[in-house]
Design an enzyme around this catalytic site. Structure first.
Site, PDB file in Angstrom:
ATOM      1  N   TYR A  16      -1.801  11.280   2.681  1.00  0.00           N
ATOM      2  CA  TYR A  16      -2.617  11.620   1.517  1.00  0.00           C
ATOM      3  C   TYR A  16      -2.636  13.132   1.291  1.00  0.00           C
ATOM      4  O   TYR A  16      -2.602  13.598   0.149  1.00  0.00           O
ATOM      5  CB  TYR A  16      -4.048  11.133   1.718  1.00  0.00           C
ATOM      6  CG  TYR A  16      -4.195   9.629   1.715  1.00  0.00           C
ATOM      7  CD1 TYR A  16      -4.411   8.933   0.532  1.00  0.00           C
ATOM      8  CD2 TYR A  16      -4.124   8.897   2.894  1.00  0.00           C
ATOM      9  CE1 TYR A  16      -4.550   7.552   0.514  1.00  0.00           C
ATOM     10  CE2 TYR A  16      -4.258   7.516   2.895  1.00  0.00           C
ATOM     11  CZ  TYR A  16      -4.472   6.850   1.706  1.00  0.00           C
ATOM     12  OH  TYR A  16      -4.591   5.490   1.700  1.00  0.00           O
ATOM     13  N   HIS A  66      -7.328  -6.480  -1.113  1.00  0.00           N
ATOM     14  CA  HIS A  66      -6.216  -5.533  -0.972  1.00  0.00           C
ATOM     15  C   HIS A  66      -5.263  -5.901   0.161  1.00  0.00           C
ATOM     16  O   HIS A  66      -4.086  -5.568   0.121  1.00  0.00           O
ATOM     17  CB  HIS A  66      -6.789  -4.131  -0.731  1.00  0.00           C
ATOM     18  CG  HIS A  66      -5.758  -3.076  -0.517  1.00  0.00           C
ATOM     19  ND1 HIS A  66      -5.016  -2.536  -1.547  1.00  0.00           N
ATOM     20  CD2 HIS A  66      -5.333  -2.452   0.621  1.00  0.00           C
ATOM     21  CE1 HIS A  66      -4.190  -1.622  -1.060  1.00  0.00           C
ATOM     22  NE2 HIS A  66      -4.356  -1.555   0.239  1.00  0.00           N
ATOM     23  N   ASP A 111       0.849  -1.187   0.000  1.00  0.00           N
ATOM     24  CA  ASP A 111       0.000   0.000   0.000  1.00  0.00           C
ATOM     25  C   ASP A 111       0.892   1.247   0.000  1.00  0.00           C
ATOM     26  O   ASP A 111       1.758   1.371  -0.855  1.00  0.00           O
ATOM     27  CB  ASP A 111      -0.957  -0.062   1.209  1.00  0.00           C
ATOM     28  CG  ASP A 111      -2.005   1.020   1.211  1.00  0.00           C
ATOM     29  OD1 ASP A 111      -2.979   0.926   0.452  1.00  0.00           O
ATOM     30  OD2 ASP A 111      -1.843   1.978   2.002  1.00  0.00           O
TER      31      ASP A 111
END
Length: 274
Positions: A199, A254, A97
């Site tokens: 982010y 994921h 990730d």
């Protein structure tokens, strides 16, 4: 163990023979170094020494408050700094990730520090850029990032009602106890904001600065990943000039290190030559 680097203190889970070839393991959002717990025993059995880092924002002693402090170059410098403190000149690198983005970046900028790269779930940033520009389905998959970049609102949404949205997002990692293992630390004051700052600090310039990777590389992707589609996965190969392997895990979501630790360990061992 605690490792001091760049004026910060990082938590690092270590294991395996002390004289084994070193592997630095980088986790993703919103987890921590414990996401590798089912993978590392298989690496230790092959004679490898593992270092699973709780990265910036996830280690309590490495949690600056400014968004700018979480830009990709800072995250990459942390990984290199931890290797410096550990006395490791070059390591095999594994990232999942967001940890994969750090790993791709470190391998591109400092290939002399990376003996091999195994990137998990998230492809090279240029591959993601290609998918976002050409695949409407990838745009839809990545829409959650818009929420994550909104200070305050993202925290309210994810932490409301005892973090029900965050726990639901983590549903693929395993049973409720495993979900709580990752979600509960994010409920501590400031922890989720620090994790979301990855982010918020992300810029197109930083992503475009990640050039081709020359080290031997394996990309591991799962076909039930809701965040990363096949277009992005397939676009990864042109970004590697060294030996490249693509490993697809069918029926896996994921959360590959939690859901498929044995196949992932096998891919890592094949890459490092064990």
């Amino acid at each position: 163990m605690r490792v001091d680097a760049r004026g910060l203190t990082f938590e690092v889970r270590t294991g395996g023979p002390e004289d084994g070839d070193p592997i630095l393991l980088l986790h993703g959002f919103p987890q921590h170094g414990g996401e590798w717990d089912e993978v590392v025993p298989l690496l230790h059995a092959a004679g490898l020494r593992t270092y699973a880092l709780d990265q910036r924002g996830y280690s309590q002693g490495a949690r600056p408050t400014s968004v700018e402090a979480y830009r990709i170059p800072e995250l990459v410098a942390d990984a290199a700094g931890v290797l410096d403190t550990l006395g490791v000149e070059a390591a095999h690198l594994v990232g999942h990730d967001w940890g994969a983005i750090v790993a791709w970046s470190l391998a591109a900028v400092h290939p002399e520090r990376v003996r091999s790269l195994t990137a998990v779930s998230v492809p090279h940033p240029a591959a993601m850029a290609h998918a976002l520009a050409t695949d409407p389905r990838q745009k839809a998959r990545s829409a959650y990032i818009t929420l994550f970049r909104k200070p305050g609102k993202a925290e309210r949404v994810l932490l409301a009602l005892n973090a029900v949205a965050l726990r639901r997002m983590l549903g693929g990692v395993g049973d409720p106890a495993q979900v709580a293992r990752y979600a509960d630390p994010m409920c501590e004051p400031g922890a989720l904001t620090a994790a979301l700052n990855w982010y918020r600090a992300m810029t197109g310039a930083d992503l475009k600065a990640v050039g081709p990777v020359s080290v031997p590389t394996t990309f591991v992707w799962s076909d039930r990943d809701i965040a990363i589609g096949r277009t992005a996965a397939a676009a990864c190969a042109p970004q590697v000039t060294g030996d490249y392997r693509f490993v697809e895990l069918p029926g896996v979501t994921h959360w590959i290190p939690d859901e498929a630790p044995a196949p992932l360990a096998a891919a890592i061992l094949a890459r490092v030559g064990r």
